[in-house]
Design a protein around this motif. Structure first.
Motif, PDB file in Angstrom:
ATOM      1  N   CYS A 290       0.839  -1.199   0.000  1.00 25.82           N
ATOM      2  CA  CYS A 290       0.000   0.000   0.000  1.00 25.82           C
ATOM      3  C   CYS A 290       0.880   1.256   0.000  1.00 25.82           C
ATOM      4  CB  CYS A 290      -0.905   0.012   1.227  1.00 25.82           C
ATOM      5  SG  CYS A 290      -1.972   1.463   1.309  1.00 25.82           S
ATOM      6  N   ASN A 291       0.496   2.223  -0.839  1.00 26.76           N
ATOM      7  CA  ASN A 291       1.218   3.497  -0.849  1.00 26.76           C
ATOM      8  C   ASN A 291       0.268   4.672  -0.593  1.00 26.76           C
ATOM      9  OD1 ASN A 291      -0.164   3.568  -3.240  1.00 26.76           O
ATOM     10  ND2 ASN A 291       1.628   3.799  -4.543  1.00 26.76           N
ATOM     11  N   PHE A 292      -0.859   4.373   0.041  1.00 26.47           N
ATOM     12  CA  PHE A 292      -1.855   5.393   0.345  1.00 26.47           C
ATOM     13  C   PHE A 292      -1.292   6.332   1.414  1.00 26.47           C
ATOM     14  CE2 PHE A 292      -6.195   6.492   2.135  1.00 26.47           C
ATOM     15  CZ  PHE A 292      -6.589   7.203   1.024  1.00 26.47           C
ATOM     16  N   PRO A 293      -1.368   7.661   1.208  1.00 23.84           N
ATOM     17  CA  PRO A 293      -0.751   8.605   2.147  1.00 23.84           C
ATOM     18  C   PRO A 293      -1.296   8.526   3.581  1.00 23.84           C
ATOM     19  CG  PRO A 293      -1.451   9.722   0.143  1.00 23.84           C
ATOM     20  CD  PRO A 293      -1.944   8.321   0.054  1.00 23.84           C
ATOM     21  N   GLN A 294      -2.561   8.144   3.743  1.00 21.39           N
ATOM     22  CA  GLN A 294      -3.137   8.077   5.090  1.00 21.39           C
ATOM     23  C   GLN A 294      -2.826   6.765   5.814  1.00 21.39           C
ATOM     24  OE1 GLN A 294      -4.886   9.346   2.493  1.00 21.39           O
ATOM     25  NE2 GLN A 294      -4.977  11.451   3.192  1.00 21.39           N
ATOM     26  N   ARG A 295      -2.116   5.883   5.177  1.00 15.36           N
ATOM     27  CA  ARG A 295      -1.776   4.608   5.787  1.00 15.36           C
ATOM     28  C   ARG A 295      -0.920   4.842   7.020  1.00 15.36           C
ATOM     29  NH1 ARG A 295       2.514   0.307   3.501  1.00 15.36           N
ATOM     30  NH2 ARG A 295       2.112  -1.308   5.004  1.00 15.36           N
ATOM     31  N   PRO A 296      -1.091   4.168   8.089  1.00  8.47           N
ATOM     32  CA  PRO A 296      -2.001   3.083   8.450  1.00  8.47           C
ATOM     33  C   PRO A 296      -3.267   3.565   9.153  1.00  8.47           C
ATOM     34  CG  PRO A 296      -0.339   3.234  10.133  1.00  8.47           C
ATOM     35  CD  PRO A 296      -0.049   4.326   9.115  1.00  8.47           C
ATOM     36  N   TYR A 297      -3.584   4.851   9.010  1.00  7.85           N
ATOM     37  CA  TYR A 297      -4.737   5.408   9.727  1.00  7.85           C
ATOM     38  C   TYR A 297      -5.869   5.789   8.789  1.00  7.85           C
ATOM     39  CZ  TYR A 297      -0.973   5.714  13.086  1.00  7.85           C
ATOM     40  OH  TYR A 297       0.090   5.408  13.900  1.00  7.85           O
ATOM     41  N   ALA A 298      -6.033   5.094   7.680  1.00 13.02           N
ATOM     42  CA  ALA A 298      -7.060   5.425   6.691  1.00 13.02           C
ATOM     43  C   ALA A 298      -8.448   5.059   7.204  1.00 13.02           C
ATOM     44  CB  ALA A 298      -6.780   4.719   5.381  1.00 13.02           C
ATOM     45  N   GLN A 299      -9.338   6.021   7.143  1.00 13.47           N
ATOM     46  CA  GLN A 299     -10.747   5.787   7.468  1.00 13.47           C
ATOM     47  C   GLN A 299     -11.565   5.584   6.194  1.00 13.47           C
ATOM     48  OE1 GLN A 299     -12.587   5.858  10.474  1.00 13.47           O
ATOM     49  NE2 GLN A 299     -10.680   5.749  11.619  1.00 13.47           N
TER      50      GLN A 299
END
Length: 123
Positions: free
Chosen positions: A58-67
Motif C-alpha cells: 500500500c502506498n496510500f498517504p493516510q496509511r495506516p490510519y485510513a478511514q
C-alpha cells in the motif's frame, strides 16, 4: 435499479449514486463515480484488515490510519476466495490424476458399454 445502503443514514440509495440524496455523504471516490469508497466502521482503521497493508504494498498517504479508501480489499475475504479457488483446482487436478491412473479401467468400461449398446440394438 440496484440499490445500496448509505453508511451514515442507512437509507436505500441507487448503487450508482455518488452522494447520498438524504444526508449528502460521499458514496463514491471523488471524481471517479465508478469507484466505490470504502469506509471504516467506528474508530477502526481500514488498514487493520486490508490485504495491501498486510503485504506492505500500500502506498496510500493516510496509511495506516485510513478511514476511507478506494483500494481497500478485506484480507479475510481475500484469503477465503483464495482457499475456495485452491479447493476447486485441487478437485480438477485430483480428477485428472485419477483418470490418468485408471485409463485401462475406463477403456474396459467403455468397451463394455459399446458391447451392451450393440446387444440392445440387435434384440
Amino acid at each position: 435499479m440496484k440499490t445500496a445502503t448509505c453508511p451514515r443514514c442507512h437509507q436505500p440509495v441507487n448503487s450508482q449514486a455518488v452522494t447520498c440524496p438524504y444526508c449528502g455523504t460521499q458514496l463514491k471516490a471523488y471524481g471517479h463515480p465508478g469507484i466505490p469508497l470504502h469506509r471504516a466502521n467506528g474508530v477502526d482503521y481500514l488498514c487493520d484488515s486490508c490485504t495491501y497493508h498486510n503485504d506492505d504494498s500500500c502506498n496510500f498517504p493516510q496509511r495506516p490510519y485510513a478511514q476511507e479508501c478506494t483500494l481497500y480489499e478485506n484480507f479475510a475475504e481475500h484469503e477465503l476466495e483464495l482457499q475456495q479457488l485452491t479447493q476447486a483446482k485441487n478437485f480438477s487436478i485430483t480428477f485428472r490424476n485419477w483418470v490418468r491412473h485408471n485409463q485401462t479401467l475406463l477403456l474396459l468400461l467403455g468397451l463394455l458399454f459399446i458391447c451392451f449398446a450393440i446387444a440392445l440394438s440387435m434384440s
